[in-house]
Design a protein around this motif. Structure first.
Motif, PDB file in Angstrom:
ATOM      1  N   ARG A 113      41.518  31.061  48.452  1.00 44.23           N
ATOM      2  CA  ARG A 113      42.629  30.282  48.066  1.00 44.23           C
ATOM      3  C   ARG A 113      43.282  29.989  46.402  1.00 44.23           C
ATOM      4  O   ARG A 113      43.973  29.348  47.199  1.00 44.23           O
ATOM      5  CB  ARG A 113      41.573  28.333  48.479  1.00 44.23           C
ATOM      6  CG  ARG A 113      41.755  28.915  50.641  1.00 44.23           C
ATOM      7  CD  ARG A 113      41.246  27.989  51.255  1.00 44.23           C
ATOM      8  NE  ARG A 113      42.275  26.291  50.738  1.00 44.23           N
ATOM      9  CZ  ARG A 113      42.841  26.317  51.809  1.00 44.23           C
ATOM     10  NH1 ARG A 113      43.885  26.865  52.694  1.00 44.23           N
ATOM     11  NH2 ARG A 113      43.606  24.801  52.213  1.00 44.23           N
ATOM     12  N   ARG A 114      41.996  29.705  46.165  1.00 41.08           N
ATOM     13  CA  ARG A 114      42.675  29.447  44.484  1.00 41.08           C
ATOM     14  C   ARG A 114      43.152  30.800  43.939  1.00 41.08           C
ATOM     15  O   ARG A 114      44.298  29.901  43.753  1.00 41.08           O
ATOM     16  CB  ARG A 114      41.148  29.312  43.624  1.00 41.08           C
ATOM     17  CG  ARG A 114      40.646  28.380  43.476  1.00 41.08           C
ATOM     18  CD  ARG A 114      39.314  28.677  42.193  1.00 41.08           C
ATOM     19  NE  ARG A 114      38.776  28.853  41.880  1.00 41.08           N
ATOM     20  CZ  ARG A 114      37.190  29.266  42.986  1.00 41.08           C
ATOM     21  NH1 ARG A 114      37.153  28.324  43.444  1.00 41.08           N
ATOM     22  NH2 ARG A 114      36.812  30.567  43.612  1.00 41.08           N
ATOM     23  N   ALA A 115      42.738  32.218  44.340  1.00 39.41           N
ATOM     24  CA  ALA A 115      43.917  33.209  43.850  1.00 39.41           C
ATOM     25  C   ALA A 115      45.538  32.795  44.537  1.00 39.41           C
ATOM     26  O   ALA A 115      46.275  33.255  44.109  1.00 39.41           O
ATOM     27  CB  ALA A 115      42.817  34.503  44.391  1.00 39.41           C
ATOM     28  N   ARG A 116      45.353  31.986  45.427  1.00 42.56           N
ATOM     29  CA  ARG A 116      46.651  32.215  45.812  1.00 42.56           C
ATOM     30  C   ARG A 116      47.017  30.757  45.908  1.00 42.56           C
ATOM     31  O   ARG A 116      48.421  31.035  46.604  1.00 42.56           O
ATOM     32  CB  ARG A 116      46.207  32.097  47.740  1.00 42.56           C
ATOM     33  CG  ARG A 116      45.937  33.492  48.006  1.00 42.56           C
ATOM     34  CD  ARG A 116      46.476  33.834  50.255  1.00 42.56           C
ATOM     35  NE  ARG A 116      45.426  34.860  50.391  1.00 42.56           N
ATOM     36  CZ  ARG A 116      44.213  34.476  51.689  1.00 42.56           C
ATOM     37  NH1 ARG A 116      44.836  33.870  52.694  1.00 42.56           N
ATOM     38  NH2 ARG A 116      43.785  36.161  51.394  1.00 42.56           N
ATOM     39  N   GLY A 117      46.727  30.070  45.001  1.00 46.02           N
ATOM     40  CA  GLY A 117      47.014  29.236  44.656  1.00 46.02           C
ATOM     41  C   GLY A 117      47.292  28.312  45.643  1.00 46.02           C
ATOM     42  O   GLY A 117      48.200  26.583  45.791  1.00 46.02           O
ATOM     43  N   LYS A 118      45.982  27.869  46.738  1.00 46.97           N
ATOM     44  CA  LYS A 118      46.332  26.705  47.824  1.00 46.97           C
ATOM     45  C   LYS A 118      45.078  25.892  47.767  1.00 46.97           C
ATOM     46  O   LYS A 118      43.761  26.865  46.276  1.00 46.97           O
ATOM     47  CB  LYS A 118      45.947  27.337  48.698  1.00 46.97           C
ATOM     48  CG  LYS A 118      47.035  28.465  49.534  1.00 46.97           C
ATOM     49  CD  LYS A 118      46.669  28.377  50.723  1.00 46.97           C
ATOM     50  CE  LYS A 118      47.724  29.582  51.770  1.00 46.97           C
ATOM     51  NZ  LYS A 118      47.195  29.786  52.873  1.00 46.97           N
ATOM     52  N   ASP A 119      44.965  24.471  47.482  1.00 49.75           N
ATOM     53  CA  ASP A 119      43.748  23.756  47.266  1.00 49.75           C
ATOM     54  C   ASP A 119      42.120  24.081  48.061  1.00 49.75           C
ATOM     55  O   ASP A 119      42.902  24.936  49.135  1.00 49.75           O
ATOM     56  CB  ASP A 119      44.003  22.155  48.121  1.00 49.75           C
ATOM     57  CG  ASP A 119      45.456  21.173  47.642  1.00 49.75           C
ATOM     58  OD1 ASP A 119      45.239  21.629  46.418  1.00 49.75           O
ATOM     59  OD2 ASP A 119      45.568  20.826  47.657  1.00 49.75           O
ATOM     60  N   GLU A 120      41.095  23.628  47.312  1.00 51.40           N
ATOM     61  CA  GLU A 120      40.372  24.230  48.081  1.00 51.40           C
ATOM     62  C   GLU A 120      39.955  23.048  49.616  1.00 51.40           C
ATOM     63  O   GLU A 120      40.320  22.161  49.045  1.00 51.40           O
ATOM     64  CB  GLU A 120      39.167  24.318  46.771  1.00 51.40           C
ATOM     65  CG  GLU A 120      39.277  25.268  45.965  1.00 51.40           C
ATOM     66  CD  GLU A 120      37.672  25.113  44.701  1.00 51.40           C
ATOM     67  OE1 GLU A 120      36.560  25.291  45.050  1.00 51.40           O
ATOM     68  OE2 GLU A 120      38.163  25.543  43.914  1.00 51.40           O
TER      69      GLU A 120
END
Ligand code: ADP
Ligand code: MG
Ligand code: MG
Length: 257
Positions: A113-120
């Protein structure tokens, strides 16, 4: 252009100081939303293809290209491949004593998720999602609380792997079902896991010797791999033909061509 385009892919491995060519010009395209299978005799290079796509370092790509959603897959680090939506199923899931399964899965999901720019996801939110997904897969509720794969039966390990795949929300999954010891239940678990993910934004490449797997997971296309190349492709009916006749005819046709 396609979703995944493999063209002229050649790869070798350094085996005890000897360069060994394993992939000898693989051509394969998978459109978005399709599930393709690769079958073929032992030693054809099927697992090697999945390792090269996953970015394993011990294989050297000597020629060819792999375009994944408009990007050069071969230039991407393994983490970047995961961030871009690639999922590779582990063939022999590792046991991690002392590591809680839910925490392990949350770490994997949050890294992507981090790598995809999403919130953890926080622990509570993640557990809700994971419990719902586990229930869908008919997993016993305590499987999330146990240590990763420790004491899991073969079928439970498969379910856990499918759970991981489901939670990572891949756009492309590669499943290499090499284990000839996989029983019918395990094959069904894998097939149902893939079938549940089927959508216009999910593609998969399923590598198997098990014709039975393809009874449950009816692929859009089947490719026959031999001697480091795709030598024949067809529709789902190819599985029955291979079951009846084996690979001899395709091998002979490829030799003649
Ligand atoms: P398949 O999955 O179709 O059975 P593999 O990709 O595992 O085929 O192997 C293809 C060929 O490459 C085989 O001849 C195998 O022995 C060889 N090979 C694969 N990995 C290695 C390795 N690490 N060292 C030496 N030879 C290897
Ligand atoms: Mg093999
Ligand atoms: Mg293999």
């Amino acid at each position: 252009t396609q979703f995944l385009d493999i063209s002229g892919l050649c790869a070798r491995i350094d085996a005890d100081g000897q360069e060994k060519e394993i992939l000898k010009g693989v051509d394969l395209s998978i459109p978005p939303g399709e599930v393709h299978a690769i079958m073929g005799p032992n030693g054809s290079g099927k697992s090697t293809l999945s390792y090269v796509l996953a970015g394993r370092e011990d294989y050297e790509v000597t020629a060819g290209t792999v375009n994944f959603q408009g990007k050069d897959l071969l230039e991407m680090e393994p983490e970047e491949r995961a961030a871009a939506g690639l999922f590779l199923a582990f063939q022999s899931p590792i046991e991690l004593p002392g590591v809680n399964n839910a925490n392990f899965l949350r770490t994997a999901v949050n890294a992507v998720r981090r790598a995809r720019g999403k919130d953890e996801l926080d622990a509570v939110t993640f557990l809700k999602t994971a419990r719902a997904a586990a229930k869908e897969l008919s997993m016993a509720p305590d499987m999330l609380k146990r240590n990763v794969n420790v004491g899991f039966s073969g079928g439970e390990k498969k379910r856990n792997e499918v759970l991981q795949m489901t939670l990572l929300e891949p756009s492309f999954a590669i499943l290499d079902e090499t284990d000839s010891g996989l029983d019918v239940d395990a094959l069904r678990i894998v097939a149902e896991g893939v079938n549940r993910l089927r959508s216009p934004s999910f593609s998969a490449l399923v590598i198997t010797h098990h014709q039975r797997l393809l009874d449950y997971l009816v692929p859009d296309r089947i490719h026959v791999m031999a001697k480091g190349r795709i030598i024949h492709s067809g529709g789902p009916e190819l599985a029955q033909q291979i079951d009846r006749e084996g690979y001899t005819r395709f091998l002979a046709e490829a030799e003649a061509a």
